[in-house]
Design an enzyme around this catalytic site. Structure first.
Site, PDB file in Angstrom:
ATOM      1  N   GLU A  37       0.814  -1.219   0.000  1.00 40.85           N
ATOM      2  CA  GLU A  37       0.000   0.000   0.000  1.00 40.85           C
ATOM      3  C   GLU A  37       0.848   1.269   0.000  1.00 40.85           C
ATOM      4  O   GLU A  37       0.392   2.305  -0.462  1.00 40.85           O
ATOM      5  CB  GLU A  37      -0.915   0.017   1.227  1.00 40.85           C
ATOM      6  CG  GLU A  37      -2.050  -0.954   1.073  1.00 40.85           C
ATOM      7  CD  GLU A  37      -2.853  -1.078   2.346  1.00 40.85           C
ATOM      8  OE1 GLU A  37      -4.069  -1.138   2.236  1.00 40.85           O
ATOM      9  OE2 GLU A  37      -2.258  -1.122   3.421  1.00 40.85           O
ATOM     10  N   GLY A  44     -11.107  -5.923   8.019  1.00 39.04           N
ATOM     11  CA  GLY A  44     -12.167  -6.912   7.896  1.00 39.04           C
ATOM     12  C   GLY A  44     -13.502  -6.266   8.235  1.00 39.04           C
ATOM     13  O   GLY A  44     -13.607  -5.530   9.217  1.00 39.04           O
ATOM     14  N   MET A  74      -5.809  -3.752  12.950  1.00 41.66           N
ATOM     15  CA  MET A  74      -4.826  -4.002  13.997  1.00 41.66           C
ATOM     16  C   MET A  74      -3.963  -2.788  14.382  1.00 41.66           C
ATOM     17  O   MET A  74      -2.980  -2.947  15.105  1.00 41.66           O
ATOM     18  CB  MET A  74      -3.919  -5.171  13.567  1.00 41.66           C
ATOM     19  CG  MET A  74      -4.704  -6.459  13.346  1.00 41.66           C
ATOM     20  SD  MET A  74      -3.751  -7.801  12.590  1.00 41.66           S
ATOM     21  CE  MET A  74      -2.656  -8.236  13.916  1.00 41.66           C
ATOM     22  N   GLU A  75      -4.273  -1.613  13.873  1.00 46.15           N
ATOM     23  CA  GLU A  75      -3.385  -0.469  14.131  1.00 46.15           C
ATOM     24  C   GLU A  75      -4.073   0.859  14.452  1.00 46.15           C
ATOM     25  O   GLU A  75      -3.529   1.684  15.211  1.00 46.15           O
ATOM     26  CB  GLU A  75      -2.467  -0.217  12.898  1.00 46.15           C
ATOM     27  CG  GLU A  75      -1.548  -1.347  12.513  1.00 46.15           C
ATOM     28  CD  GLU A  75      -2.215  -2.377  11.600  1.00 46.15           C
ATOM     29  OE1 GLU A  75      -3.300  -2.066  11.057  1.00 46.15           O
ATOM     30  OE2 GLU A  75      -1.676  -3.480  11.446  1.00 46.15           O
ATOM     31  N   ASP A  80     -11.868  -8.011   3.394  1.00 48.28           N
ATOM     32  CA  ASP A  80     -12.403  -9.342   3.708  1.00 48.28           C
ATOM     33  C   ASP A  80     -13.552  -9.171   4.694  1.00 48.28           C
ATOM     34  O   ASP A  80     -13.791  -8.081   5.194  1.00 48.28           O
ATOM     35  CB  ASP A  80     -11.295 -10.231   4.310  1.00 48.28           C
ATOM     36  CG  ASP A  80     -10.662  -9.596   5.543  1.00 48.28           C
ATOM     37  OD1 ASP A  80      -9.595  -8.979   5.422  1.00 48.28           O
ATOM     38  OD2 ASP A  80     -11.260  -9.683   6.639  1.00 48.28           O
TER      39      ASP A  80
END
Ligand code: SAH
Length: 254
Positions: A15, A81, A197-198, A221
């Site tokens: 990215e 997600g 996660m961040e 996802d």
């Protein structure tokens, strides 16, 4: 007056690579196992870096951007997600509030409460949020994304009419790959749109240093049994191009 420098963080190397290639006057700085790329994008001074994965890694990276590179605000792009059933691959979520879903200091404090800050959610600065919503709307409305990513590629992933929503993002040190884990999260935090996660770690560091931040996530996802299959292909084909367009559009609105 010296122009402000913007810190651009990406959750995946793929990215940030596309953005790095577009930099002019680019230079590399190696610090703490990370490579920071300084330069200009469309005339705006920026520092681009792969955040690395998880809350600790992202918090460390953003601290370096603030303290070493003196950035005045952070733009974080990455994948996530979907937790909300109305979201599909390719939709973009902009964090209005960020929460750490794995932070639990009970009984000393409330579940999700950030120690010493006394809050559970961190809110994006309204101006930054408004600017990001506007930038992403422009990107999606103008059919620009289809020409940048390619209509065929988008259709392969079932992306027909991607939308943008602003709302709650939950972050934690866990990759969600089961319907059960997803259900449990929804029970704990019913309003959550997506999981990653961040983001909430980045928000906390920015809040503590008093600088503005924007967290944008493209749904890669559905955070269930299918997610580890959908995720890598999505990164390779779609989200790398999304992140370039998202960042370019936001910088244009500065
Ligand atoms: N590709 C890496 C792992 C990436 S970790 C490997 O194979 O080792 C996953 C990254 O995508 C993190 O940046 C996280 O924020 C985001 N993400 C995407 N889908 C997610 C999900 N279902 N659960 C948690 N994080 C997700």
């Amino acid at each position: 007056m010296r122009q402000k420098t913007i810190g651009v963080m990406g959750a995946m190397p793929e990215e940030v690579n596309g953005i790095i290639q577009l930099l002019t006057d680019s230079e590399e700085v190696r610090l703490g196992m990370r490579t920071y790329y300084t330069g200009q994008l469309n005339g705006v001074p920026i520092v681009v870096v792969f955040s690395r994965w998880g809350k600790v890694a992202a918090a460390t990276t953003v601290s370096t951007l603030i303290l070493h590179f003196n950035v005045s605000e952070i733009i974080f792009t990455g994948v996530a997600g979907a937790i909300d059933s109305g979201l599909n691959a390719g939709d973009i979520v902009i964090g209005k509030r960020l929460i750490q879903h794995d932070l639990d200091g009970r009984p000393l404090m409330k579940q999700f409460e950030i120690p010493l800050l006394g809050v559970q959610y961190l809110e994006a600065p309204p101006e930054a949020l408004e600017r990001a919503v506007k930038a992403v709307h422009t990107l999606l409305d103008g059919n620009h994304l289809f020409s940048a990513v390619g209509e065929k590629e988008l259709r392969t992933f079932g992306i027909v009419k991607p939308k943008v929503v602003a709302g709650d993002i939950a972050s934690g040190d866990q990759f969600f790959a089961s319907s059960k884990a997803k259900e449990e999260l929804l029970q704990k935090l019913p309003g959550v749109l997506c999981v990653e996660m961040e983001g909430a770690a980045v928000a906390q560091v920015c809040y503590e240093y008093g600088i503005s931040f924007t967290v944008l996530r493209t749904v890669s996802d559905t955070a269930d049994e299918q997610s580890h299959i959908d995720f890598p292909a999505f990164i390779e084909k779609i989200s790398n191009k999304y992140s370039i367009e998202i960042v370019k559009n936001i910088l244009q609105c500065l």
